[in-house]
Motif scaffolding. Structure first.
Motif, PDB file in Angstrom:
ATOM      1  N   SER A  56       0.855  -1.192   0.000  1.00  0.00           N
ATOM      2  CA  SER A  56       0.000   0.000   0.000  1.00  0.00           C
ATOM      3  C   SER A  56       0.888   1.238   0.000  1.00  0.00           C
ATOM      4  O   SER A  56       2.082   1.188   0.354  1.00  0.00           O
ATOM      5  N   ARG A  57       0.304   2.351  -0.396  1.00  0.00           N
ATOM      6  CA  ARG A  57       1.077   3.607  -0.386  1.00  0.00           C
ATOM      7  C   ARG A  57       1.556   3.931   1.019  1.00  0.00           C
ATOM      8  O   ARG A  57       2.659   4.451   1.222  1.00  0.00           O
ATOM      9  N   GLU A  58       0.725   3.606   2.028  1.00  0.00           N
ATOM     10  CA  GLU A  58       1.085   3.912   3.418  1.00  0.00           C
ATOM     11  C   GLU A  58       2.331   3.134   3.848  1.00  0.00           C
ATOM     12  O   GLU A  58       3.231   3.690   4.505  1.00  0.00           O
ATOM     13  N   VAL A  59       2.398   1.848   3.500  1.00  0.00           N
ATOM     14  CA  VAL A  59       3.569   1.042   3.860  1.00  0.00           C
ATOM     15  C   VAL A  59       4.815   1.582   3.167  1.00  0.00           C
ATOM     16  O   VAL A  59       5.878   1.737   3.796  1.00  0.00           O
ATOM     17  N   SER A  60       4.703   1.882   1.879  1.00  0.00           N
ATOM     18  CA  SER A  60       5.864   2.406   1.144  1.00  0.00           C
ATOM     19  C   SER A  60       6.370   3.699   1.756  1.00  0.00           C
ATOM     20  O   SER A  60       7.593   3.881   1.933  1.00  0.00           O
ATOM     21  N   GLU A  61       5.455   4.606   2.094  1.00  0.00           N
ATOM     22  CA  GLU A  61       5.878   5.902   2.647  1.00  0.00           C
ATOM     23  C   GLU A  61       6.477   5.734   4.039  1.00  0.00           C
ATOM     24  O   GLU A  61       7.446   6.415   4.399  1.00  0.00           O
ATOM     25  N   ARG A  62       5.931   4.816   4.832  1.00  0.00           N
ATOM     26  CA  ARG A  62       6.479   4.597   6.177  1.00  0.00           C
ATOM     27  C   ARG A  62       7.900   4.054   6.098  1.00  0.00           C
ATOM     28  O   ARG A  62       8.791   4.487   6.844  1.00  0.00           O
ATOM     29  N   LEU A  63       8.135   3.114   5.186  1.00  0.00           N
ATOM     30  CA  LEU A  63       9.481   2.558   5.030  1.00  0.00           C
ATOM     31  C   LEU A  63      10.450   3.608   4.495  1.00  0.00           C
ATOM     32  O   LEU A  63      11.602   3.684   4.921  1.00  0.00           O
ATOM     33  N   ARG A  64       9.991   4.415   3.552  1.00  0.00           N
ATOM     34  CA  ARG A  64      10.863   5.470   3.015  1.00  0.00           C
ATOM     35  C   ARG A  64      11.236   6.471   4.095  1.00  0.00           C
ATOM     36  O   ARG A  64      12.385   6.944   4.170  1.00  0.00           O
ATOM     37  N   ALA A  65      10.277   6.823   4.943  1.00  0.00           N
ATOM     38  CA  ALA A  65      10.537   7.822   5.984  1.00  0.00           C
ATOM     39  C   ALA A  65      11.484   7.297   7.056  1.00  0.00           C
ATOM     40  O   ALA A  65      12.363   8.023   7.540  1.00  0.00           O
ATOM     41  N   SER A  66      11.322   6.027   7.430  1.00  0.00           N
ATOM     42  CA  SER A  66      12.112   5.475   8.543  1.00  0.00           C
ATOM     43  C   SER A  66      13.406   4.816   8.081  1.00  0.00           C
ATOM     44  O   SER A  66      14.390   4.779   8.828  1.00  0.00           O
ATOM     45  N   PHE A  67      13.424   4.276   6.844  1.00  0.00           N
ATOM     46  CA  PHE A  67      14.581   3.525   6.371  1.00  0.00           C
ATOM     47  C   PHE A  67      14.966   3.985   4.964  1.00  0.00           C
ATOM     48  O   PHE A  67      15.728   4.907   4.803  1.00  0.00           O
ATOM     49  N   PHE A  68      14.415   3.342   3.964  1.00  0.00           N
ATOM     50  CA  PHE A  68      14.634   3.719   2.561  1.00  0.00           C
ATOM     51  C   PHE A  68      13.591   2.987   1.739  1.00  0.00           C
ATOM     52  O   PHE A  68      12.888   2.111   2.249  1.00  0.00           O
ATOM     53  N   GLY A  69      13.488   3.319   0.481  1.00  0.00           N
ATOM     54  CA  GLY A  69      12.522   2.641  -0.367  1.00  0.00           C
ATOM     55  C   GLY A  69      12.289   3.392  -1.657  1.00  0.00           C
ATOM     56  O   GLY A  69      12.952   4.390  -1.939  1.00  0.00           O
ATOM     57  N   ARG A  70      11.342   2.906  -2.438  1.00  0.00           N
ATOM     58  CA  ARG A  70      10.989   3.533  -3.712  1.00  0.00           C
ATOM     59  C   ARG A  70       9.663   4.266  -3.566  1.00  0.00           C
ATOM     60  O   ARG A  70       8.812   3.893  -2.758  1.00  0.00           O
ATOM     61  N   SER A  71       9.478   5.290  -4.382  1.00  0.00           N
ATOM     62  CA  SER A  71       8.203   5.995  -4.401  1.00  0.00           C
ATOM     63  C   SER A  71       7.151   5.136  -5.089  1.00  0.00           C
ATOM     64  O   SER A  71       7.438   4.443  -6.061  1.00  0.00           O
ATOM     65  N   SER A  72       5.929   5.207  -4.592  1.00  0.00           N
ATOM     66  CA  SER A  72       4.822   4.505  -5.242  1.00  0.00           C
ATOM     67  C   SER A  72       4.439   5.230  -6.518  1.00  0.00           C
ATOM     68  O   SER A  72       4.618   6.445  -6.653  1.00  0.00           O
ATOM     69  N   SER A  73       3.876   4.494  -7.459  1.00  0.00           N
ATOM     70  CA  SER A  73       3.364   5.108  -8.677  1.00  0.00           C
ATOM     71  C   SER A  73       2.216   6.051  -8.331  1.00  0.00           C
ATOM     72  O   SER A  73       1.387   5.743  -7.464  1.00  0.00           O
ATOM     73  N   PRO A  74       2.124   7.201  -9.002  1.00  0.00           N
ATOM     74  CA  PRO A  74       0.982   8.092  -8.746  1.00  0.00           C
ATOM     75  C   PRO A  74      -0.356   7.459  -9.134  1.00  0.00           C
ATOM     76  O   PRO A  74      -1.411   7.937  -8.721  1.00  0.00           O
ATOM     77  N   HIS A  75      -0.302   6.356  -9.911  1.00  0.00           N
ATOM     78  CA  HIS A  75      -1.530   5.694 -10.355  1.00  0.00           C
ATOM     79  C   HIS A  75      -1.900   4.508  -9.468  1.00  0.00           C
ATOM     80  O   HIS A  75      -2.864   3.804  -9.753  1.00  0.00           O
ATOM     81  N   ARG A 125      -3.672   2.489  -6.877  1.00  0.00           N
ATOM     82  CA  ARG A 125      -4.950   2.626  -6.169  1.00  0.00           C
ATOM     83  C   ARG A 125      -5.334   1.363  -5.406  1.00  0.00           C
ATOM     84  O   ARG A 125      -5.777   1.436  -4.257  1.00  0.00           O
ATOM     85  N   THR A 126      -5.204   0.178  -6.050  1.00  0.00           N
ATOM     86  CA  THR A 126      -5.681  -1.069  -5.425  1.00  0.00           C
ATOM     87  C   THR A 126      -4.608  -2.147  -5.503  1.00  0.00           C
ATOM     88  O   THR A 126      -4.770  -3.158  -6.182  1.00  0.00           O
ATOM     89  N   PRO A 127      -3.477  -1.955  -4.803  1.00  0.00           N
ATOM     90  CA  PRO A 127      -2.435  -2.995  -4.834  1.00  0.00           C
ATOM     91  C   PRO A 127      -2.919  -4.246  -4.109  1.00  0.00           C
ATOM     92  O   PRO A 127      -3.855  -4.165  -3.304  1.00  0.00           O
ATOM     93  N   PRO A 128      -2.307  -5.404  -4.394  1.00  0.00           N
ATOM     94  CA  PRO A 128      -1.154  -5.602  -5.281  1.00  0.00           C
ATOM     95  C   PRO A 128      -1.557  -5.707  -6.748  1.00  0.00           C
ATOM     96  O   PRO A 128      -2.613  -6.251  -7.069  1.00  0.00           O
ATOM     97  N   TYR A 129      -0.689  -5.195  -7.605  1.00  0.00           N
ATOM     98  CA  TYR A 129      -0.909  -5.277  -9.043  1.00  0.00           C
ATOM     99  C   TYR A 129      -0.136  -6.437  -9.671  1.00  0.00           C
ATOM    100  O   TYR A 129      -0.491  -6.897 -10.753  1.00  0.00           O
TER     101      TYR A 129
END
Length: 438
Positions: A254-273, A275-279
């Motif tokens: 989810s976008r929330e998980v990606s952003e939490r990992l990026r903020a605390s550790f590192f990671g990739r940005s989610s696609s702006p498109h 909406r309903t992962p996993p794809y």
């Protein structure tokens, strides 16, 4: 790189090109009397470190046949990594074990009822091995990282989730002579089989799972209704070409998980498109084929780089031409007497097209689409390698005139000593440095 730090590109001599092609080749003679004679492997890097990988394994199991104590489960895998090497390396270490464990559980469960597992149950076991490993890579890793709150743990565990890899795994049950091919992504397996005419036929045992495959596009649109960009320009959300893969967590979290990992550790940005992962899913499509060792069947497994340059029929024809050359040379290898008996001489580029062509989704080779070369231009093909996998890559890259991993498996009824031996004449490393996989 020169003295000023600039990258300098130099043309390779033919001898240097051959040295590069053969640098990561290996060949193994399988003297287990279980319907497999030999398998050849080669890797051709385009990145450093190489993002593609492979694995082989033989698991001894109790035999259900009269007069036999054990049978073999044989596995061969090729893993096409992208956005890094860590996912394909994880698959090399773990995928065969995950699948073998699920298969063992399935056979044991059926055995308690005095039966054999159904074909559907075996396919399900293979799929579970794939999806449970991907769950560990993508989801369990996040749970462990968040519990630890450690950047060191994050660096260790999140690499295989953030990079990605396709996976092509073949499972051969020697007691039933059944080959199952499980495909996640766009690597491909093709079977070569001798026809009554004496030529070989090529049959695809997997389907390229990309955003250009109509069946995959329909599946994705059904799973994500109303999302016009779920497939855009032949790619998932406009970014990832394979529609099935291990890792690639930015298409699964989810976008929330990606952003939490990026903020605390590192990671990739989610696609702006997003909406309903996993794809993207790691669940494979599994095909089943009855092997005929007495007819000299062979299996070619390769990452997409080979199939971008050669058609299925060209690959099978090139293996057939290589067999013809090896038979004619009558070298002193241990395989000779069996080899000549099974394969014998063949003439031509010895291949016929299968009329139904197997599954859809295959790419047209680059040299037809972009280079204007004719499918009938066969004179460029050469045979000059003892390792058939190296032979295929040489001809894919030009023959007389990118990153790939390739395996070729030869089926046949050979001698039984229980050994898997390094075939030194087709391996780049001395026997003392190469270990056969058992």
């Amino acid at each position: 790189m020169d003295g000023s730090g600039r990258n300098v590109l130099e043309m390779l001599t033919p001898e240097q090109a051959t040295e590069k092609l053969r640098q990561h080749e290996a060949s193994f003679i399988v003297n287990r009397g279980q319907g497999v004679l030999r398998y050849d492997i080669v890797q051709l890097p385009s990145n450093n470190p190489i993002e593609d990988d492979h694995a082989e394994g033989i698991v001894e199991v109790a035999s259900t046949r009269a007069g036999e104590s054990t049978d073999d489960w044989m596995f061969w895998g090729v893993f096409d990594g992208h956005a890094g090497w860590t996912t394909s390396a994880k698959l090399r270490r773990a995928l065969i074990g995950f699948v073998a464990r699920e298969l063992n559980n399935t056979y044991k469960a059926a055995g308690t009822m005095g039966t054999m597992p159904s074909p559907e149950a075996i396919d399900t076991a293979i799929k579970l091995g794939f999806t449970r490993l991907d769950h560990e890579i993508v989801n369990e890793s996040v749970e462990r990282v968040l519990r630890s709150n450690s950047k060191r743990v994050a660096a260790e565990l999140l690499g295989p989730a953030l990079s990605g890899s396709c996976a092509l795994l073949s499972f051969y049950d020697t007691s039933a002579k059944i080959l199952r091919v499980a495909c996640t992504g766009d690597s491909r397996a093709v079977l070569g089989r001798r026809s009554p005419s004496g030529k070989w036929t090529a049959t695809a045992l997997s389907e390229d799972q990309t955003g250009s495959n109509p069946r995959e596009v329909a599946r994705m649109r059904k799973a994500h209704p109303g999302e016009e960009r779920v497939i855009h320009n032949g790619r998932v959300l406009g970014g990832l070409e394979p529609t099935r893969a291990f890792g690639d967590a930015s298409y699964k979290w989810s976008r929330e998980v990606s952003e939490r990992l990026r903020a605390s550790f590192f990671g990739r940005s989610s696609s702006p498109h997003l909406r309903t992962p996993p794809y993207v899913t790691a669940e494979p499509v599994v095909t089943t084929t009855k092997i005929q060792p007495e007819r000299g069947d062979f299996l070619v497994m390769a990452t997409d780089g080979l199939w971008e340059m050669l058609t299925n029929e060209e690959v099978v024809g090139l293996v057939g031409k290589w067999i013809e050359t090896q038979t004619a040379e009558q070298s002193s290898s241990k395989l000779d007497s069996i080899w000549t008996k099974i394969f014998g001489p063949i003439q031509g580029l010895p291949v016929e097209a299968i009329k139904d062509g197997g599954p859809d989704g295959q790419k047209t080779p680059f040299r037809y689409r972009q280079w204007g070369m004719s499918p009938d231009e066969k004179e460029r093909f050469v045979v000059k390698d003892k390792n058939v996998a190296t032979h295929l890559i040489r001809n894919a890259l030009g023959g007389k005139n990118e990153e790939q991993v390739l395996q070729v498996v030869f089926f046949g009824n050979g001698q039984k000593t229980g050994e898997v031996l390094v075939n030194e004449e087709a391996s780049s490393t001395p026997q003392s440095h190469v270990k056969a996989k058992l």
